[in-house]
Design an enzyme around this catalytic site. Structure first.
Site, PDB file in Angstrom:
ATOM      1  N   PHE A 131       0.960  -1.093  -0.053  1.00 30.39           N
ATOM      2  CA  PHE A 131       0.019  -0.122  -0.078  1.00 30.39           C
ATOM      3  C   PHE A 131       0.705   1.168   0.118  1.00 30.39           C
ATOM      4  O   PHE A 131       1.885   1.378   0.657  1.00 30.39           O
ATOM      5  CB  PHE A 131      -0.881   0.150   1.249  1.00 30.39           C
ATOM      6  CG  PHE A 131      -1.816   1.062   1.217  1.00 30.39           C
ATOM      7  CD1 PHE A 131      -3.166   0.769   0.481  1.00 30.39           C
ATOM      8  CD2 PHE A 131      -1.841   2.254   1.920  1.00 30.39           C
ATOM      9  CE1 PHE A 131      -3.988   1.789   0.258  1.00 30.39           C
ATOM     10  CE2 PHE A 131      -2.808   3.293   1.820  1.00 30.39           C
ATOM     11  CZ  PHE A 131      -3.990   2.830   1.139  1.00 30.39           C
ATOM     12  N   ASP A 133       1.024  -4.709   8.746  1.00 29.26           N
ATOM     13  CA  ASP A 133      -0.157  -3.966   8.633  1.00 29.26           C
ATOM     14  C   ASP A 133      -1.343  -4.712   8.263  1.00 29.26           C
ATOM     15  O   ASP A 133      -1.459  -5.258   7.277  1.00 29.26           O
ATOM     16  CB  ASP A 133       0.266  -2.990   7.204  1.00 29.26           C
ATOM     17  CG  ASP A 133      -1.015  -1.994   6.981  1.00 29.26           C
ATOM     18  OD1 ASP A 133      -2.273  -2.019   7.370  1.00 29.26           O
ATOM     19  OD2 ASP A 133      -0.489  -0.919   6.562  1.00 29.26           O
ATOM     20  N   TYR A 159     -11.412   2.564  10.147  1.00 32.51           N
ATOM     21  CA  TYR A 159     -12.598   2.887   9.310  1.00 32.51           C
ATOM     22  C   TYR A 159     -12.771   1.875   8.482  1.00 32.51           C
ATOM     23  O   TYR A 159     -13.805   2.025   7.590  1.00 32.51           O
ATOM     24  CB  TYR A 159     -12.311   4.083   8.736  1.00 32.51           C
ATOM     25  CG  TYR A 159     -10.999   4.439   8.009  1.00 32.51           C
ATOM     26  CD1 TYR A 159     -10.823   4.074   6.747  1.00 32.51           C
ATOM     27  CD2 TYR A 159      -9.714   5.210   8.713  1.00 32.51           C
ATOM     28  CE1 TYR A 159      -9.536   4.040   6.110  1.00 32.51           C
ATOM     29  CE2 TYR A 159      -8.761   5.296   7.942  1.00 32.51           C
ATOM     30  CZ  TYR A 159      -8.703   4.531   6.671  1.00 32.51           C
ATOM     31  OH  TYR A 159      -7.400   4.761   5.736  1.00 32.51           O
ATOM     32  N   LYS A 160     -12.149   0.775   8.304  1.00 27.34           N
ATOM     33  CA  LYS A 160     -12.551  -0.128   7.069  1.00 27.34           C
ATOM     34  C   LYS A 160     -13.396  -1.155   7.785  1.00 27.34           C
ATOM     35  O   LYS A 160     -14.416  -0.829   8.292  1.00 27.34           O
ATOM     36  CB  LYS A 160     -11.075  -0.717   6.591  1.00 27.34           C
ATOM     37  CG  LYS A 160     -10.576   0.124   5.835  1.00 27.34           C
ATOM     38  CD  LYS A 160      -8.974  -0.229   5.312  1.00 27.34           C
ATOM     39  CE  LYS A 160      -8.379   0.976   4.551  1.00 27.34           C
ATOM     40  NZ  LYS A 160      -7.060   0.717   4.302  1.00 27.34           N
ATOM     41  N   ARG A 220     -12.438  -3.144  -7.300  1.00 27.27           N
ATOM     42  CA  ARG A 220     -12.536  -4.064  -6.250  1.00 27.27           C
ATOM     43  C   ARG A 220     -13.798  -4.152  -5.524  1.00 27.27           C
ATOM     44  O   ARG A 220     -14.851  -3.404  -5.622  1.00 27.27           O
ATOM     45  CB  ARG A 220     -11.784  -3.378  -5.241  1.00 27.27           C
ATOM     46  CG  ARG A 220     -10.328  -3.118  -5.505  1.00 27.27           C
ATOM     47  CD  ARG A 220      -9.512  -2.725  -4.340  1.00 27.27           C
ATOM     48  NE  ARG A 220     -10.133  -1.594  -3.507  1.00 27.27           N
ATOM     49  CZ  ARG A 220      -9.528  -1.133  -2.634  1.00 27.27           C
ATOM     50  NH1 ARG A 220      -8.487  -1.833  -1.612  1.00 27.27           N
ATOM     51  NH2 ARG A 220     -10.030   0.195  -1.755  1.00 27.27           N
TER      52      ARG A 220
END
Ligand SMILES: *Cc1c(COP(=O)(O)O)cnc(C)c1O
Length: 412
Positions: free
Chosen positions: A126, A197, A222-223, A371
């Protein structure tokens, strides 16, 4: 393949997690396949925030740090997250953003491995993980370097100069998942620390950092944790490293006695030394509601539903959209995937916009990846059918050719 919508409706009827959907305030007419980017809104969050704002802040004012327990809120939320990731008590802190936590942990890791000057990561990690490492190592000096190797070569690339191996457990683009235990062992066998991560893992699948023997970890709030846009992130430091753990953002709330107002910094004895400044109470209160959507959850059951959903979605899309230019970008084998499925398509951006216009919300990542994330707490099996049908309709009608779908927004 012979599957009907009724077959999927039957899976919903038998789904032990089906009732969890009622914990979320989802808009009508939307199939939400982007819980991997921003989790849905728990019903409890609005009520809780109204109470925190109106009562605790509005009436309690500064007294609420003590009387409403604001000062302990971070520890309480961290403990709940710890249960989801196999942490022992006192190994998790909630603070800052994932990016900032990466900075703190990478700097501390380098301090824990004096003489070693390489941070090892994978190509295609990422971006923020790479950028943060670049920024930190650039400041440390020209002797330090970030080494990027293909995922399959990570284990073999650890050497005596590697201070820390930094990997994202589930790849944001493809959903491919690493073997956390094996790679942690490979890193530690050469004396390096392992930093995971878990932004796309925590709340999506069972994680056991203790069993994996991990040294350090970070992740988003927040995911899949449903903490709301920009929710505080979390970090994990294995207890065995606490005494030697020194991070550069040595703010007052990581001090041994913040309210002693001493002139010099003395780190708090435990995980609190990873904290920098005052926690964002409103966001933290929302994050707690998000984390509470996992209360009493059997993460094995959640994972079983997630894997089944991924398998079904691949089968449905490959059936409904055969010959329409889609290729699977995710591992076909469910055990090697996180909770998302990605497809490549030459018109992926515009096709996703056309899909979103039809109420099926996924997202797009450069250069050509569509996605689709599966948050098993609130997704239904029939949603997979409807999403695959909508995708077919978009592709067959070439809706992606329409100008309004081709214009890039700031956030993809
Ligand atoms: C989402 C995500 C981040 C986000 O970092 P922020 O600081 O919250 O913007 C970091 N790393 C990974 C792997 C992610 O998926």
């Amino acid at each position: 393949m012979t599957m009907s919508r009724a077959d999927l409706a039957r899976l919903d009827a038998d789904d032990p997690l089906a009732a969890r959907r009622a914990d979320f305030a989802l808009p009508d007419g939307v199939i939400y396949l982007d819980g991997n980017s921003l989790g849905a809104l728990p019903r409890a969050t609005g009520r809780r925030l109204a109470e925190v704002v109106g009562h605790e802040w509005g009436e309690g004012l500064i007294r609420s740090w003590n009387q409403a327990g604001w000062i302990d809120l971070g520890v309480r939320v961290a403990t709940k997250i710890g249960h989801l990731i196999g942490a022992a008590a006192g190994e998790v802190a909630v603070a800052d953003s994932t990016s900032i936590n990466l900075y703190k942990l990478l700097a501390a890791a380098i301090g824990l491995r004096p003489g070693r000057r390489t941070v090892l990561t994978e190509e295609g990690n990422f971006p923020t993980d790479i950028y943060i490492a670049e920024g930190l190592l650039g400041q440390l000096g020209p002797d330090y370097r970030l080494r990027r190797v293909p995922a399959a070569r990570i284990g073999a690339a650890v050497d005596d100069d590697t201070a820390v191996v930094m990997l994202t457990h589930v790849n944001y683009l493809t959903g491919a998942m690493h073997d956390a235990t094996a790679l942690t062992r490979a890193a530690q066998a050469r004396g390096a620390l392992m930093l995971w991560d878990l932004s796309h893992s925590a709340g999506a699948l069972p994680v056991d950092l203790g069993a994996a023997g991990a040294d350090l970890a970070v992740g988003c709030g927040y995911k899949y944790l449903n903490g709301g846009p920009g929710a505080p992130a979390w970090l994990y430091v294995a207890a065995r490293h606490h005494a030697g753990f020194r991070q550069p953002l040595s703010g007052w709330l990581g001090h041994a006695e913040p309210f002693a107002f001493e002139d010099g910094y003395r780190p708090a004895p435990g995980i609190a030394r990873a904290i920098c400044g005052t926690p964002p109470i409103l966001s933290l209160a929302a994050l707690e509601c998000g984390v509470d959507t996992f209360a009493g959850m059997d993460m094995g059951a959640l994972r079983a539903k997630s894997m089944r959903m991924g398998d079904l979605f691949i089968a449905l899309v490959e059936d409904a959209c055969a010959g329409q230019g889609l290729t699977l970008a995710s591992p076909r084998e469910a055990t090697r995937r996180g909770s998302q499925v990605s497809f490549r398509h030459g018109q992926g951006y515009a096709a996703m916009q056309a899909l979103i216009a039809r109420g099926v919300i996924g997202d797009f990542r450069e250069p050509d990846v569509m996605r689709f994330g599966f948050a098993p707490l609130y997704l239904r099996y029939v949603d997979l059918w409807d999403a695959a049908e909508a995708l077919r309709e978009v592709l067959v009608s070439r809706a992606y050719d329409r100008l309004e779908h081709r214009q890039r927004a700031a956030v993809t």
